[in-house]
Design a protein around this motif. Structure first.
Motif, PDB file in Angstrom:
ATOM      1  N   LEU A 257     -16.830  -7.281 -41.687  1.00 43.23           N
ATOM      2  CA  LEU A 257     -16.625  -8.234 -42.781  1.00 43.23           C
ATOM      3  C   LEU A 257     -17.007  -9.649 -42.328  1.00 43.23           C
ATOM      4  CD1 LEU A 257     -13.057  -6.879 -43.692  1.00 43.23           C
ATOM      5  CD2 LEU A 257     -15.139  -6.470 -45.007  1.00 43.23           C
ATOM      6  N   PRO A 258     -18.308  -9.865 -42.062  1.00 43.85           N
ATOM      7  CA  PRO A 258     -18.682 -11.172 -41.495  1.00 43.85           C
ATOM      8  C   PRO A 258     -18.347 -12.358 -42.403  1.00 43.85           C
ATOM      9  CG  PRO A 258     -20.655  -9.886 -42.064  1.00 43.85           C
ATOM     10  CD  PRO A 258     -19.475  -8.973 -42.229  1.00 43.85           C
ATOM     11  N   LYS A 259     -18.498 -12.182 -43.708  1.00 44.35           N
ATOM     12  CA  LYS A 259     -18.246 -13.320 -44.620  1.00 44.35           C
ATOM     13  C   LYS A 259     -16.748 -13.616 -44.677  1.00 44.35           C
ATOM     14  CE  LYS A 259     -22.190 -14.337 -46.863  1.00 44.35           C
ATOM     15  NZ  LYS A 259     -23.110 -13.175 -46.918  1.00 44.35           N
ATOM     16  N   ALA A 260     -15.943 -12.562 -44.766  1.00 43.40           N
ATOM     17  CA  ALA A 260     -14.497 -12.763 -44.823  1.00 43.40           C
ATOM     18  C   ALA A 260     -14.020 -13.414 -43.529  1.00 43.40           C
ATOM     19  CB  ALA A 260     -13.789 -11.428 -45.042  1.00 43.40           C
ATOM     20  N   ALA A 261     -14.596 -12.995 -42.412  1.00 43.29           N
ATOM     21  CA  ALA A 261     -14.181 -13.566 -41.122  1.00 43.29           C
ATOM     22  C   ALA A 261     -14.485 -15.065 -41.100  1.00 43.29           C
ATOM     23  CB  ALA A 261     -14.891 -12.846 -39.981  1.00 43.29           C
ATOM     24  N   GLN A 262     -15.656 -15.427 -41.613  1.00 44.15           N
ATOM     25  CA  GLN A 262     -15.998 -16.864 -41.698  1.00 44.15           C
ATOM     26  C   GLN A 262     -14.966 -17.570 -42.568  1.00 44.15           C
ATOM     27  OE1 GLN A 262     -18.598 -18.469 -40.394  1.00 44.15           O
ATOM     28  NE2 GLN A 262     -20.269 -17.018 -40.089  1.00 44.15           N
ATOM     29  N   GLY A 263     -14.636 -16.912 -43.694  1.00 45.13           N
ATOM     30  CA  GLY A 263     -13.672 -17.503 -44.634  1.00 45.13           C
ATOM     31  C   GLY A 263     -12.319 -17.725 -43.970  1.00 45.13           C
ATOM     32  N   ILE A 264     -11.871 -16.775 -43.184  1.00 38.24           N
ATOM     33  CA  ILE A 264     -10.564 -16.912 -42.520  1.00 38.24           C
ATOM     34  C   ILE A 264     -10.610 -18.080 -41.529  1.00 38.24           C
ATOM     35  CG2 ILE A 264      -8.893 -15.778 -40.983  1.00 38.24           C
ATOM     36  CD1 ILE A 264      -9.794 -13.109 -42.290  1.00 38.24           C
ATOM     37  N   PHE A 265     -11.698 -18.119 -40.759  1.00 42.26           N
ATOM     38  CA  PHE A 265     -11.832 -19.231 -39.798  1.00 42.26           C
ATOM     39  C   PHE A 265     -11.791 -20.575 -40.539  1.00 42.26           C
ATOM     40  CE2 PHE A 265     -14.011 -17.556 -35.687  1.00 42.26           C
ATOM     41  CZ  PHE A 265     -12.920 -16.747 -35.468  1.00 42.26           C
ATOM     42  N   ASP A 266     -12.511 -20.635 -41.675  1.00 46.69           N
ATOM     43  CA  ASP A 266     -12.538 -21.896 -42.420  1.00 46.69           C
ATOM     44  C   ASP A 266     -11.143 -22.250 -42.923  1.00 46.69           C
ATOM     45  OD1 ASP A 266     -15.218 -22.058 -41.987  1.00 46.69           O
ATOM     46  OD2 ASP A 266     -15.816 -21.363 -43.980  1.00 46.69           O
ATOM     47  N   GLN A 267     -10.455 -21.246 -43.476  1.00 50.45           N
ATOM     48  CA  GLN A 267      -9.133 -21.540 -44.038  1.00 50.45           C
ATOM     49  C   GLN A 267      -8.125 -21.904 -42.945  1.00 50.45           C
ATOM     50  OE1 GLN A 267      -7.700 -18.912 -47.092  1.00 50.45           O
ATOM     51  NE2 GLN A 267      -9.763 -18.507 -47.853  1.00 50.45           N
ATOM     52  N   LEU A 268      -8.297 -21.285 -41.787  1.00 47.80           N
ATOM     53  CA  LEU A 268      -7.390 -21.621 -40.673  1.00 47.80           C
ATOM     54  C   LEU A 268      -7.774 -22.955 -40.043  1.00 47.80           C
ATOM     55  CD1 LEU A 268      -7.039 -18.303 -38.635  1.00 47.80           C
ATOM     56  CD2 LEU A 268      -5.242 -19.423 -39.939  1.00 47.80           C
ATOM     57  N   ASN A 269      -8.975 -23.423 -40.408  1.00 52.51           N
ATOM     58  CA  ASN A 269      -9.474 -24.651 -39.814  1.00 52.51           C
ATOM     59  C   ASN A 269      -9.832 -24.452 -38.342  1.00 52.51           C
ATOM     60  OD1 ASN A 269     -10.194 -27.149 -40.452  1.00 52.51           O
ATOM     61  ND2 ASN A 269      -8.105 -27.950 -40.753  1.00 52.51           N
ATOM     62  N   TRP A 270     -10.228 -23.269 -37.995  1.00 50.63           N
ATOM     63  CA  TRP A 270     -10.598 -22.946 -36.595  1.00 50.63           C
ATOM     64  C   TRP A 270     -12.066 -23.306 -36.425  1.00 50.63           C
ATOM     65  CZ3 TRP A 270      -8.837 -22.132 -31.918  1.00 50.63           C
ATOM     66  CH2 TRP A 270      -9.620 -21.459 -30.982  1.00 50.63           C
ATOM     67  N   LYS A 271     -12.296 -24.407 -35.761  1.00 47.86           N
ATOM     68  CA  LYS A 271     -13.657 -24.945 -35.669  1.00 47.86           C
ATOM     69  C   LYS A 271     -14.307 -24.531 -34.365  1.00 47.86           C
ATOM     70  CE  LYS A 271     -13.453 -28.381 -39.057  1.00 47.86           C
ATOM     71  NZ  LYS A 271     -12.173 -29.082 -39.104  1.00 47.86           N
TER      72      LYS A 271
ATOM     73  N   GLY B  88     -14.885 -23.783 -28.291  1.00 46.45           N
ATOM     74  CA  GLY B  88     -15.619 -24.124 -27.082  1.00 46.45           C
ATOM     75  C   GLY B  88     -16.711 -23.118 -26.779  1.00 46.45           C
ATOM     76  N   LYS B  89     -16.951 -22.177 -27.701  1.00 43.04           N
ATOM     77  CA  LYS B  89     -17.983 -21.150 -27.474  1.00 43.04           C
ATOM     78  C   LYS B  89     -19.230 -21.509 -28.284  1.00 43.04           C
ATOM     79  CE  LYS B  89     -15.405 -18.377 -25.041  1.00 43.04           C
ATOM     80  NZ  LYS B  89     -14.246 -19.272 -25.094  1.00 43.04           N
ATOM     81  N   GLU B  90     -20.352 -20.904 -27.850  1.00 46.65           N
ATOM     82  CA  GLU B  90     -21.587 -21.172 -28.578  1.00 46.65           C
ATOM     83  C   GLU B  90     -21.660 -20.334 -29.845  1.00 46.65           C
ATOM     84  OE1 GLU B  90     -24.322 -20.141 -25.613  1.00 46.65           O
ATOM     85  OE2 GLU B  90     -23.776 -21.846 -24.367  1.00 46.65           O
ATOM     86  N   GLU B  91     -21.032 -19.164 -29.804  1.00 50.54           N
ATOM     87  CA  GLU B  91     -21.077 -18.275 -30.953  1.00 50.54           C
ATOM     88  C   GLU B  91     -19.803 -18.495 -31.765  1.00 50.54           C
ATOM     89  OE1 GLU B  91     -23.451 -16.069 -31.543  1.00 50.54           O
ATOM     90  OE2 GLU B  91     -24.554 -16.306 -29.663  1.00 50.54           O
ATOM     91  N   ARG B  92     -19.934 -18.386 -33.095  1.00 51.70           N
ATOM     92  CA  ARG B  92     -18.704 -18.540 -33.869  1.00 51.70           C
ATOM     93  C   ARG B  92     -17.771 -17.367 -33.580  1.00 51.70           C
ATOM     94  NH1 ARG B  92     -16.983 -20.300 -39.925  1.00 51.70           N
ATOM     95  NH2 ARG B  92     -15.293 -21.517 -39.068  1.00 51.70           N
ATOM     96  N   PHE B  93     -18.353 -16.172 -33.435  1.00 49.14           N
ATOM     97  CA  PHE B  93     -17.536 -15.006 -33.155  1.00 49.14           C
ATOM     98  C   PHE B  93     -17.787 -14.532 -31.733  1.00 49.14           C
ATOM     99  CE2 PHE B  93     -18.394 -14.600 -37.812  1.00 49.14           C
ATOM    100  CZ  PHE B  93     -17.135 -15.034 -38.188  1.00 49.14           C
ATOM    101  N   SER B  94     -16.782 -14.646 -30.904  1.00 50.58           N
ATOM    102  CA  SER B  94     -16.920 -14.202 -29.521  1.00 50.58           C
ATOM    103  C   SER B  94     -15.602 -13.556 -29.112  1.00 50.58           C
ATOM    104  CB  SER B  94     -17.226 -15.404 -28.634  1.00 50.58           C
ATOM    105  OG  SER B  94     -16.892 -15.110 -27.306  1.00 50.58           O
ATOM    106  N   LEU B  95     -15.727 -12.371 -28.518  1.00 47.35           N
ATOM    107  CA  LEU B  95     -14.516 -11.647 -28.142  1.00 47.35           C
ATOM    108  C   LEU B  95     -13.691 -12.444 -27.119  1.00 47.35           C
ATOM    109  CD1 LEU B  95     -13.205  -8.978 -28.946  1.00 47.35           C
ATOM    110  CD2 LEU B  95     -14.254  -7.914 -26.964  1.00 47.35           C
ATOM    111  N   ALA B  96     -14.384 -13.300 -26.368  1.00 49.13           N
ATOM    112  CA  ALA B  96     -13.684 -14.103 -25.373  1.00 49.13           C
ATOM    113  C   ALA B  96     -12.661 -15.042 -26.034  1.00 49.13           C
ATOM    114  CB  ALA B  96     -14.694 -14.905 -24.570  1.00 49.13           C
ATOM    115  N   ASP B  97     -12.839 -15.266 -27.340  1.00 47.66           N
ATOM    116  CA  ASP B  97     -11.914 -16.129 -28.071  1.00 47.66           C
ATOM    117  C   ASP B  97     -10.680 -15.384 -28.562  1.00 47.66           C
ATOM    118  OD1 ASP B  97     -12.678 -18.707 -28.081  1.00 47.66           O
ATOM    119  OD2 ASP B  97     -13.946 -18.562 -29.873  1.00 47.66           O
ATOM    120  N   ALA B  98     -10.675 -14.076 -28.350  1.00 52.78           N
ATOM    121  CA  ALA B  98      -9.577 -13.276 -28.911  1.00 52.78           C
ATOM    122  C   ALA B  98      -8.338 -13.298 -28.016  1.00 52.78           C
ATOM    123  CB  ALA B  98     -10.051 -11.841 -29.145  1.00 52.78           C
TER     124      ALA B  98
END
Ligand code: MSP
Length: 635
Positions: free
Chosen positions: A579-593, A598-608
């Motif tokens: 669900l790539p679009k929903a994931a973007q939406g969640i990040f936006d709503q959480l304000n997770w920038k 600190g990663k180059e990719e918006r989605f990185s497992l290292a951020d989990a």
């Protein structure tokens, strides 16, 4: 699942190579360094150009940064001799690290290429979405991914459909091809390379391979005589006879025919294929498909007819050694997997292939196909073709065989008039709903039955009521009870940590090599954790805690809301491949920038990693991401 790695793209091998290379650099003279710098720069620029051409923006930015960070000639000239040597050495080290250590492993993933005799149906959509999801899981893990898909444009079926439509085949395939391209765009299938078999470079590769095999005596001409079905345009064998010993009506008019054609010495490689399958237990996944293939190879006899006289089929690639024939048809289609990945048909072995190709192609190459084209096409013809053109066992790809979407237990087919149009469902429910249904309601490798009712049920239950609800209520409560601000839990927190451990365990499971091929399992486990949090909210009723004047209740409330927000941040990462679009939406709503990550990719497992949302973080407003579908709405 995979073999221990012995290839040059293995990170561990790169590590030891790197330290050896770095100490060698220390011993180089200035001239040697200059030569090495220009060689590496040339390679860097090649890669940069490649990425610019392919539109891999993220990689391109990396290259810009590296090239920028190079000391300019003016800076080097100004520096003292000692500084100059040092800065050159550091620049070299950066280069070497980039290529030898930090260049992430390339994960090459392919799908079957679809026939362009009719528009795409839901089965085609499933395969490409599955591949896209697996590709995204690998990107999430930090792998460099090369995802190839495309269309199969030649052959009899296309020629016949074009004739029926009254248009030339080239025009006909262009139109149908566009429908596939449009569908992948609509469904967010993000491939890196697109294969069309009418492409000139592809034709050259097919012809180059055929010529080499012909020169090596692997292809010969022979005469075939036998029963021939005019309707199906093929010779019939006894296997096609019904229980009464006759050929059924599906074959139409049958005549006796004699025809000359070219044959590839397939059966000569039977023993090799048996040995290969015995040595590599995961050549085909799931296991039962490997067994099916092994049994079929045991029965293999006879060679493979690879041509059709132009007099009866001319929509194909001409044989380089006989212009009266075109190739028919698997050699053409199967070769796409290498012709669009940089394969050069001239060198007669894998080791002499261009670096670009060897960087991509390995035994970890994952080829996704449906169950109907394992035997004989991919499991026999393809593996034997690769072997015959010089690919060692260590460079044989892995085949992932998926099952089929049926309708009411029956096979979907154009002739039965029961094909499901993916465009209709994507328009009606959205791409993410279709992606979610297609990969979550089928166990990879098995069949499933397509049902619109079930799509809606699963969307409403899993996404709207569970996942979406957790997002909405969390953000609303953080605003209502905490002025939109999260407080990071103190060390003394009382909140049950086993839930958090569940997340940690799930994140760890994502790194297992087998995980990405079972997105159905991964999404189920992820959404289960969302339901655990929803359960906790019900059980702990934050609305009551908010009314309490006890400091411990306040602390508990803040901890709970922080954990809900943090679980959503991690869940967004874990579901992002599906669900790539929903994931973007969640990040936006959480304000997770991105800056916070600190990663180059918006989605990185290292951020989990649990607890990355900072103390005092202000969340955005909740907007429903998965509005409920009203069952009354035309289902
Ligand atoms: N052109 C060949 C493949 C050449 S690959 C070098 C072909 N094309 S196809 O259009 O008939 O099928 C393409 C893929 O879609 C195959 O992997 C096939 O299994 C898959 N599917 C076709 N119908 C399907 C379902 N109903 N369900 C799931 N996948 C199905 O074969």
């Amino acid at each position: 699942m995979r073999f221990a790695c012995d290839r040059s793209n293995c990170k561990s091998r790169r590590g030891s190579l790197a330290s050896a290379t770095l100490s060698a650099i220390a011993r180089l003279t200035i001239i040697h360094r200059a030569i090495l710098t220009s060689l590496l720069t040339a390679r860097l620029v090649r890669r940069e150009t490649h990425c610019a051409n392919r539109g891999c923006q993220d990689r391109k930015q990396d290259f810009d940064v590296i090239l920028h960070n190079q000391p300019s000639p003016a800076t080097i000239a100004k520096a003292s001799q000692k500084d100059r040597t040092r800065s050159e050495a550091l620049a070299l080290q950066r280069f070497v690290r980039q290529f030898v250590v930090e260049m992430p492993k390339t994960f090459f993933i392919t799908t079957a290429i679809d026939y362009t005799n009719s528009p795409p149906h839901i089965g085609h959509a499933y395969e490409k979405v599955l591949a896209d999801v697996i590709a995204r899981y690998h990107r999430l893990k930090g792998d460099n991914v090369f995802f190839l898909t495309g269309v199969d444009q030649h052959g009899q079926k296309v020629q016949q459909s074009a004739a029926k439509a009254g248009v030339p085949p080239a025009e006909f395939v262009k139109e149908i091809t566009q429908k596939f391209v449009d569908l992948w765009k609509k469904l967010d299938v993000q491939y890196d390379e697109w294969a069309e078999t009418t492409n000139e470079r592809h034709k050259k590769v097919v012809q180059g391979i055929l010529q080499r095999l012909f020169d090596a005596g692997q292809i010969y001409k022979d005469k075939q005589a036998g029963h021939y079905s005019i309707r199906q345009e093929q010779f019939l064998t006894d296997k096609e006879r019904g229980p009464d010993g006759e050929f059924g009506p599906e074959w139409g008019q049958i005549e006796f025919r004699e025809e000359e054609n070219y044959y590839f010495k397939l059966s000569q490689h039977k023993d090799w294929l048996l040995r290969y399958l015995d040595d590599r237990k995961d050549a085909v996944i799931p296991d039962f498909r490997q067994t099916e293939l092994r049994n079929a190879v045991e029965k293999l006899s006879g060679d493979l007819c690879i041509s059709r006289p132009k007099s009866r089929l001319d929509w194909g690639i001409e044989l380089p050694f006989d212009k009266n024939f075109v190739n028919y048809v698997w050699f053409d289609a199967l070769t796409n997997y290498i012709s669009f990945a940089g394969y050069d048909p001239k060198p007669d072995n894998y080791e002499k292939q261009p670096q670009e190709f060897r960087d991509r192609w390995s035994k970890d190459t994952l080829q996704i196909i449906g169950k109907d084209i394992l035997v004989p096409a991919h499991g026999i013809y393809w593996l034997i073709m690769l072997h015959a053109i010089g690919f060692p066992n260590e460079a044989m790809p892995q085949l992932l065989v998926h099952g089929w979407w049926n309708l009411g237990g029956a096979k979907m087919s154009k002739s039965a008039g029961n094909v499901i149009d993916p465009f209709v469902f994507a328009d009606k429910y959205g791409a993410e709903a279709v992606r979610y249904y297609l990969v979550s309601d089928i166990a990879t490798g098995r069949d499933s039955d397509f049902s619109e009712e079930r799509l809606v049920q699963r969307y409403n239950a899993d996404l709207a009521n569970n996942f979406g609800n957790l997002l909405n209520r969390t953000l609303n409560m953080v605003h209502r009870y905490c002025k939109g601000r999260l407080a990071r839990p103190r060390e003394t927190r009382k909140f049950p940590t086993d839930v958090i451990d569940g997340y940690k365990q799930l994140v760890a499971e994502y790194t297992a090599v087998t995980a990405p091929v079972r997105p159905d399992v991964l999404i189920e486990r992820s959404l289960y954790l969302a339901s655990v949090f929803n359960g906790l909210i019900e059980a702990k009723s934050p609305w009551t805690l908010a009314k309490s004047s006890k400091p411990e209740d306040r602390e508990f409330l803040e901890d709970l809301l922080y954990d809900c927000a943090e679980s959503l941040r991690i869940l967004a990462l874990l579901v992002s491949p599906i669900l790539p679009k929903a994931a973007q939406g969640i990040f936006d709503q959480l304000n997770w920038k991105m800056e916070l990550s600190g990663k180059e990719e918006r989605f990185s497992l290292a951020d989990a990693e649990w607890g990355r949302l900072p103390d005092g973080h202000v969340v955005g407003k909740g907007v429903p991401l998965f509005p409920r579908i009203d069952i009354g709405d035309g289902v």
